[in-house]
Design an enzyme around this catalytic site. Structure first.
Site, PDB file in Angstrom:
ATOM      1  N   CYS A 229     -34.053  27.678 -15.738  1.00  0.00           N
ATOM      2  CA  CYS A 229     -33.328  27.526 -17.000  1.00  0.00           C
ATOM      3  C   CYS A 229     -31.905  27.006 -16.823  1.00  0.00           C
ATOM      4  O   CYS A 229     -31.155  26.907 -17.770  1.00  0.00           O
ATOM      5  CB  CYS A 229     -33.292  28.842 -17.767  1.00  0.00           C
ATOM      6  SG  CYS A 229     -32.281  30.082 -16.957  1.00  0.00           S
TER       7      CYS A 229
ATOM      8  N   HIS B 206     -19.490  26.503 -19.120  1.00  0.00           N
ATOM      9  CA  HIS B 206     -20.101  26.783 -20.415  1.00  0.00           C
ATOM     10  C   HIS B 206     -19.630  25.854 -21.527  1.00  0.00           C
ATOM     11  O   HIS B 206     -20.371  25.569 -22.458  1.00  0.00           O
ATOM     12  CB  HIS B 206     -19.844  28.240 -20.810  1.00  0.00           C
ATOM     13  CG  HIS B 206     -20.979  29.118 -20.402  1.00  0.00           C
ATOM     14  ND1 HIS B 206     -21.205  30.354 -20.928  1.00  0.00           N
ATOM     15  CD2 HIS B 206     -21.978  28.934 -19.516  1.00  0.00           C
ATOM     16  CE1 HIS B 206     -22.280  30.883 -20.377  1.00  0.00           C
ATOM     17  NE2 HIS B 206     -22.759  30.038 -19.505  1.00  0.00           N
TER      18      HIS B 206
HETATM   19  C1  PEP Z   1     -27.495  29.807 -15.005  1.00  0.00           C
HETATM   20  O1  PEP Z   1     -26.646  30.429 -14.365  1.00  0.00           O
HETATM   21  O2  PEP Z   1     -28.187  28.893 -14.528  1.00  0.00           O
HETATM   22  C2  PEP Z   1     -27.714  30.110 -16.431  1.00  0.00           C
HETATM   23  C3  PEP Z   1     -28.719  29.607 -17.095  1.00  0.00           C
HETATM   24  O3  PEP Z   1     -26.824  30.881 -17.057  1.00  0.00           O
HETATM   25  P1  PEP Z   1     -25.358  30.454 -17.530  1.00  0.00           P
HETATM   26  O4  PEP Z   1     -25.229  28.971 -17.437  1.00  0.00           O
HETATM   27  O5  PEP Z   1     -25.243  30.968 -18.893  1.00  0.00           O
HETATM   28  O6  PEP Z   1     -24.507  31.162 -16.527  1.00  0.00           O
END
Ligand code: PEP
Ligand code: MG
Length: 578
Positions: free
Chosen positions: A502, A191
């Site tokens: 996403c 993140h």
């Molecule tokens: C994912 O896991 O691809 C996602 C979009 O969520 P995050 O990166 O916030 O875990």
């Protein structure tokens, strides 16, 4: 000195290194200008004086309330304040090494702790806790000053050099003053890297142990394209980096012109490009980059810099404002996706938070935070098209639970006479293999699905997305990943349910083209990646991509797939830097 790592957020930066050392709270090591030393000595003495006054007051109160013998311990604390080994040394360090007071205390603490380690008497060794107490108090008094540096208030433009950053530290970071970030740990798919990309700040991760040798205040050059950090770079290296920046700048200008053009392939296939958003204040920038609404709002970032859940009205204000700024385009809000220990949540220290009591699993313990969020969303949906995205789905019961909560909230709001929307579109994030393999059944229960490739890759390939040691094994183009994503897209197509992607895979132009070749027609990504992905899309034919991908699905390794794609898309996606 040149340190090697992995580029996690594009660009380069040259500046002074701000070294962050980790204690209970981060301690900065700053190199002072000669003219600043005197003021720093006084600042340290003032903090010691404040500590002395506080300790005397505590001592007196305790002597009164509990009797003089109980107050003796504070006599010891007060004596420590007088000890030349402590204050004298710290002052000497500030004077001789020109470091800030916080750092000097930290260094003295390390030295004294090393001495305590050698003491064989248990009672005396225990006194090291008293030392921590006293030093902690002085640090607090130093930090209490308005001008004390902190991650939220950096002393000036700098290249941040740290072992790692937690998501909450990254969320609260004073990004305005950050020219670049160099981390010993971290990984491009975690993140913190996602945040750096969304902020457009260059970042290199996985620089390892040698990063500890970077002297505070050293001039450093961060080069994300080649995944390296140069310490005290030569004029020739700086010149080469300048040329690289110039090329990057020209490319940015070219891409800027693309923002307002439609995202269609050469054979006329339209792909909806949406934004992933962490901070509501970034929405205008996302729209300016050409985003068609928000495909993923990571709502848990609303918790940054606070320790309690935002209430219904606070959330309603945020979601309603986002709707207004999106001008009729949809806002997809992911329900709280928190892991223990993240963003100020209690419970850090579990061995494997990625597999723990996270996201929707927290609702089984306490439904209230999710209900408050759903109520706010139901109300905000009167302002624009809002979609509710369920994170970390592992099967049908998760979706059923949120559906039940949604209906409960709607009934409550209506009973209370609070205006709200009805029947919000509910979607499932497919990021856990179990859910991806049940896409067909899930598609019958939801209005839309979103493939979260960041976690899907992590769980499918058993590669921790935050561990730099296995970052080379984190392969979004792995055949297993492509096959699972193809299965999800096919399930959506058969059920007539839209499927978006996403994860960060959608933000990488080559991988984005692979997704389009698999049949994806909606991609959501960090806004800064939108123009580049759009440019790639506009240079290819979807029909040809589909053919290539059919071939790729039969291949055995990510490297082979990447080779085939690079050759097929060389006009659309430039080759990576050597
Ligand atoms: C994912 O896991 O691809 C996602 C979009 O969520 P995050 O990166 O916030 O875990
Ligand atoms: Mg995820």
């Amino acid at each position: 000195m040149e340190l090697r790592g992995l580029g996690a957020s594009a660009g380069s930066a040259v500046g002074r290194a701000l070294v962050v050392e980790r204690e209970a709270r981060p301690v900065f090591r700053l190199l002072l200008e000669p003219g600043q030393v005197e003021a720093e000595l006084q600042r340290l003495q003032r903090a010691v004086e404040a500590s002395r006054r506080q300790l005397q007051a505590i001592r007196e109160r305790l002597a009164f309330e509990a009797g003089v013998p109980h107050a003796y311990v504070f006599d010891a604390h007060l004596l420590m304040l007088e000890d030349p080994l402590l204050l004298g040394r710290a002052l000497a360090l500030v004077r001789e090494e020109r470091v800030n007071a916080e750092w000097a205390l930290h260094a003295v603490s390390e030295q004294l702790h090393a001495r305590f380690e050698l003491v064989t008497d248990d009672y005396l060794r225990e006194r090291s806790h008293d030392l921590d107490d006293v030093l902690g108090r002085i640090q607090l008094n130093l930090g209490g000053a308005d001008d004390a540096p902190s991650l939220q208030r950096l002393p000036g433009p700098c290249v941040l050099v740290a072992e790692g950053l937690s998501p909450s530290e990254a969320a609260e970071l004073d990004w305005q003053h950050v020219l670049g970030v160099a981390l010993a740990g971290g990984s491009p798919s975690d993140h913190v890297s996602i945040l750096a990309r969304s902020r457009g700040i260059p970042m290199v991760v996985g620089l390892g142990e040698p990063l500890r040798q970077v002297p505070p205040g050293a001039r450093v050059a961060l080069d994300a394209q080649h995944g390296r950090l140069l310490v005290e770079p030569s004029p020739a290296a700086l010149e080469a980096l300048d040329d690289q920046r110039e090329r990057e700048h020209r490319e940015d200008c070219r891409l800027r012109e693309i923002r307002s053009l439609p995202a269609v392939t050469r054979d006329g296939v339209a792909v909806a490009l949406r934004a992933n958003l962490e901070f509501p204040e970034d929405v205008d920038q996302a729209v300016a980059q050409g985003a068609l609404g928000v495909g993923l709002f990571r709502s848990e970032y609303l918790l940054r810099s606070r320790r309690s859940w935002p209430n219904e009205d606070e959330q309603h204000a945020v979601y309603a404002d986002l709707c207004a700024r999106l001008g009729g385009e949809s806002l997809t809000v992911r329900l709280w996706d928190l892991a223990p220990g993240e963003l100020g949540q209690a419970g850090a220290g579990w061995h494997n938070p990625a597999l723990g009591e996270r996201a929707l699993r927290l609702a089984r313990r306490d439904r209230r935070p999710f209900k408050v969020q759903l109520r706010a969303l139901l109300r905000a949906a009167l302002r624009g098209p809002v979609r509710v995205l369920v994170p970390f789905v592992t099967g049908l019961p998760d979706v059923e639970l949120v559906q039940e909560l949604l209906e409960e909230c709607q009934a409550e709001l209506e009973a209370q006479g609070v205006p709200c929307a009805r029947g919000l579109p509910l979607g499932a994030t497919l990021e856990v293999p179990a859910a991806a393999l049940q896409a067909e059944a899930l598609a019958r229960r939801v209005s839309f699905m979103t493939v979260g490739t960041n976690d899907l890759v992590q769980y499918l390939l058993a590669v921790d997305r935050s561990d730099p040691r296995v970052a080379h094994l984190y392969e979004p183009l792995h055949p297993a990943v492509l096959r699972v994503v193809a299965g999800v897209l096919e399930a959506g197509r058969r059920a007539g349910v839209p499927v978006a992607v996403c994860g960060e895979m959608a933000a990488d132009p080559l991988s984005a083209l692979a997704l389009v070749g698999l049949g994806a027609r909606e991609l959501s990504m960090t806004p800064s990646a939108l123009p580049r992905v759009k440019a790639a899309l506009r240079a290819v034919e979807a029909r040809q991509l589909e053919e290539e991908l059919r071939g790729c699905l039969a291949l055995d390794a990510a490297a082979e797939i990447e080779d085939v794609l690079r050759r097929a898309c060389r006009q659309a996606v430039p080759a990576p830097a050597p």
